[in-house]
Write a protein that holds these residues in place. Structure first.
Motif, mmCIF file in Angstrom:
data_model
loop_
_atom_site.group_PDB
_atom_site.id
_atom_site.type_symbol
_atom_site.label_atom_id
_atom_site.label_comp_id
_atom_site.label_asym_id
_atom_site.label_seq_id
_atom_site.Cartn_x
_atom_site.Cartn_y
_atom_site.Cartn_z
ATOM 1 N N ALA A 13 0.832 -1.208 0.000
ATOM 2 C CA ALA A 13 0.000 0.000 0.000
ATOM 3 C C ALA A 13 0.859 1.248 0.000
ATOM 4 O O ALA A 13 0.647 2.170 -0.796
ATOM 5 C CB ALA A 13 -0.943 -0.014 1.207
ATOM 6 N N GLY A 14 1.852 1.292 0.887
ATOM 7 C CA GLY A 14 2.692 2.473 0.980
ATOM 8 C C GLY A 14 3.561 2.679 -0.240
ATOM 9 O O GLY A 14 3.705 3.812 -0.735
ATOM 10 N N ALA A 15 4.151 1.592 -0.761
ATOM 11 C CA ALA A 15 5.053 1.714 -1.914
ATOM 12 C C ALA A 15 4.309 2.178 -3.161
ATOM 13 O O ALA A 15 4.812 3.013 -3.929
ATOM 14 C CB ALA A 15 5.752 0.383 -2.174
ATOM 15 N N VAL A 16 3.107 1.649 -3.372
ATOM 16 C CA VAL A 16 2.325 2.074 -4.533
ATOM 17 C C VAL A 16 1.973 3.550 -4.423
ATOM 18 O O VAL A 16 2.122 4.317 -5.383
ATOM 19 C CB VAL A 16 1.045 1.223 -4.674
ATOM 20 N N CYS A 17 1.510 3.978 -3.251
ATOM 21 C CA CYS A 17 1.167 5.398 -3.073
ATOM 22 C C CYS A 17 2.402 6.278 -3.258
ATOM 23 O O CYS A 17 2.328 7.344 -3.887
ATOM 24 C CB CYS A 17 0.558 5.616 -1.691
ATOM 25 N N ALA A 18 3.539 5.849 -2.718
ATOM 26 C CA ALA A 18 4.766 6.634 -2.857
ATOM 27 C C ALA A 18 5.161 6.773 -4.317
ATOM 28 O O ALA A 18 5.503 7.872 -4.787
ATOM 29 C CB ALA A 18 5.896 5.976 -2.060
ATOM 30 N N GLU A 19 5.113 5.683 -5.049
ATOM 31 C CA GLU A 19 5.507 5.714 -6.463
ATOM 32 C C GLU A 19 4.575 6.607 -7.266
ATOM 33 O O GLU A 19 5.032 7.389 -8.116
ATOM 34 C CB GLU A 19 5.509 4.290 -7.020
ATOM 35 N N ARG A 20 3.281 6.510 -7.024
ATOM 36 C CA ARG A 20 2.316 7.310 -7.772
ATOM 37 C C ARG A 20 2.498 8.796 -7.455
ATOM 38 O O ARG A 20 2.432 9.646 -8.339
ATOM 39 C CB ARG A 20 0.886 6.864 -7.446
ATOM 40 N N MET A 202 10.291 0.291 -7.333
ATOM 41 C CA MET A 202 9.159 1.191 -7.100
ATOM 42 C C MET A 202 9.586 2.420 -6.326
ATOM 43 O O MET A 202 9.050 3.527 -6.543
ATOM 44 C CB MET A 202 8.053 0.449 -6.338
ATOM 45 N N LEU A 203 10.551 2.249 -5.424
ATOM 46 C CA LEU A 203 10.904 3.327 -4.507
ATOM 47 C C LEU A 203 12.187 4.057 -4.886
ATOM 48 O O LEU A 203 12.681 4.876 -4.105
ATOM 49 C CB LEU A 203 11.033 2.769 -3.080
ATOM 50 N N GLU A 204 12.729 3.782 -6.083
ATOM 51 C CA GLU A 204 14.009 4.402 -6.434
ATOM 52 C C GLU A 204 13.861 5.801 -7.050
ATOM 53 O O GLU A 204 14.848 6.438 -7.393
ATOM 54 C CB GLU A 204 14.788 3.487 -7.397
#
Length: 363
Positions: A13-20, A202-204
């Motif tokens: 959940a957090g990684a997807v929101c961060a990437e978007r 995703m987080l790079e």
């Protein structure tokens, strides 16, 4: 530094929101109390070089093309269709129950039509379906319920089938054909290089700052941000104002077997009635890794520990709704994910919920 969003939790959940958010040009700080990204889907090589899932097996499957295509931006895939056997009376049978299960268990030779007729003859119809016991008995009857479902449920949830909401058992189908796949989704794959590699990609993004081993409570009043996206337990966010929401936890017993190429026939074997653990998973089935040894994990459900599974009972849903009302009255925080929404989500459902939440916030 001021951030457009503080994201609490670096799982799906957090990684997807961060990437978007980052892709939309927004500056993001994502934190996690653990020392790694990926949440419970985190994977790593054990001391023997076998790729394992420390928090139990995570098998990706979805019928959502959009979700699959989104994640494909960050990973290549390995086709994998999960199969599970259940250890019953000293023998192994396909689960979900299918034609092979029925024929072998009862020494029959039924075709699909015959299996359908057999299940119709043993099922115990219910006027209303309110509990998981109602679901199972009305689908497969008493004997199959006792052999495959009641004991497993008691271990997994610490509750009888009659004490759980109907949705738990409704997740497991019954088949009259020979399909022995655990899932039937259109997209059944594993990240080719593992989940952690996917999360790293995703987080790079340069707009994302990642801080690990960071407690939200320690920084919630310090970090300057426009919005908070919270993926942890919703009751913890509100300091358990109405009491704790019930969860089931798990204890994982990992073991490496040197010079053993295969430990078991399928990725997972369930133990509905024997042993204290619910299942054993052998990771090389899932990952396709070549190695002279193999690594397995036994799962022991328990009441105390990190929250894994929201317990689906009407009184728990009523308690969650009280917290949800608080969340609705907190417009500068978005709650998303299994723990924040107190939902028994699969991974793809978490991704879908996070994509939706991020899009609405960005708009």
């Amino acid at each position: 530094m001021k951030y457009d969003a503080l994201i609490v939790g670096a799982g799906f959940a957090g990684a997807v929101c961060a990437e978007r958010f980052a892709a939309a040009g927004k500056r993001v700080l994502i934190i996690d109390k653990r020392s790694h990204i990926g949440g419970n889907a985190f994977d790593c090589h054990d001391e023997n070089g076998v790729l394992i899932h420390p928090y139990g097996p995570h098998i990706f499957h979805t019928s959502g093309k959009r979700i699959f295509e989104y994640l494909s931006n960050f990973t290549d895939w390995r086709p994998y269709e999960h199969r599970v056997l259940a250890h019953v009376d000293g023998e192994l049978y396909p689960i979900p129950i299918n034609r092979t299960t029925i024929n072998r268990l009862y020494d029959l030779d039924l075709d699909e039509q015959g299996v359908t007729a057999y299940l119709e003859s043993v099922r115990e119809p219910r006027d209303s379906v309110a509990t998981s016991e109602d679901v199972v008995l009305s689908s497969v009857g008493h004997d199959l319920c006792e052999k495959f479902f009641r004991g497993y449920t008691q271990k997994q949830w610490g509750l009888d089938l009659s004490e759980l909401s109907a949705g738990v058992a409704a997740r497991i189908p019954t088949r009259a054909n020979d399909d022995d796949r655990y899932f039937t989704d259109a997209f059944q794959f594993m990240p080719a290089q593992g989940y952690t590699s996917m999360f790293e990609k995703m987080l790079e993004h340069p707009n994302i700052e990642v801080r690990l081993s960071e407690d939200f409570r320690a920084i919630r009043s310090i970090v300057e941000r426009e919005h908070t996206i919270y993926t942890g337990p919703i009751d913890a966010y509100f300091d358990f104002r109405f009491g704790k929401l019930p969860y089931r936890s798990l204890f994982f017993q990992h073991e490496h077997l040197g010079e053993v190429e295969r430990f078991q026939q399928t990725g997972t074997i369930n133990y509905p009635n024997d042993q204290e653990y619910t299942r054993i998973t052998e990771f090389k089935h899932l990952t396709g890794q070549q190695h002279s040894g193999t690594s397995i994990v036994r799962e022991y459900p328990r009441a105390e520990g990190d929250p894994y599974y929201p317990i689906p009972r009407p009184e728990n849903e009523a308690l969650f709704k009280r917290y949800h009302e608080l969340a609705e009255a907190t417009p500068d925080v978005t709650f998303v994910g299994r723990l924040a929404q107190y939902r028994y989500y699969n991974m793809d459902q978490v991704v879908g919920a996070a994509l939706k939440a991020a899009e609405e916030l960005i708009e």
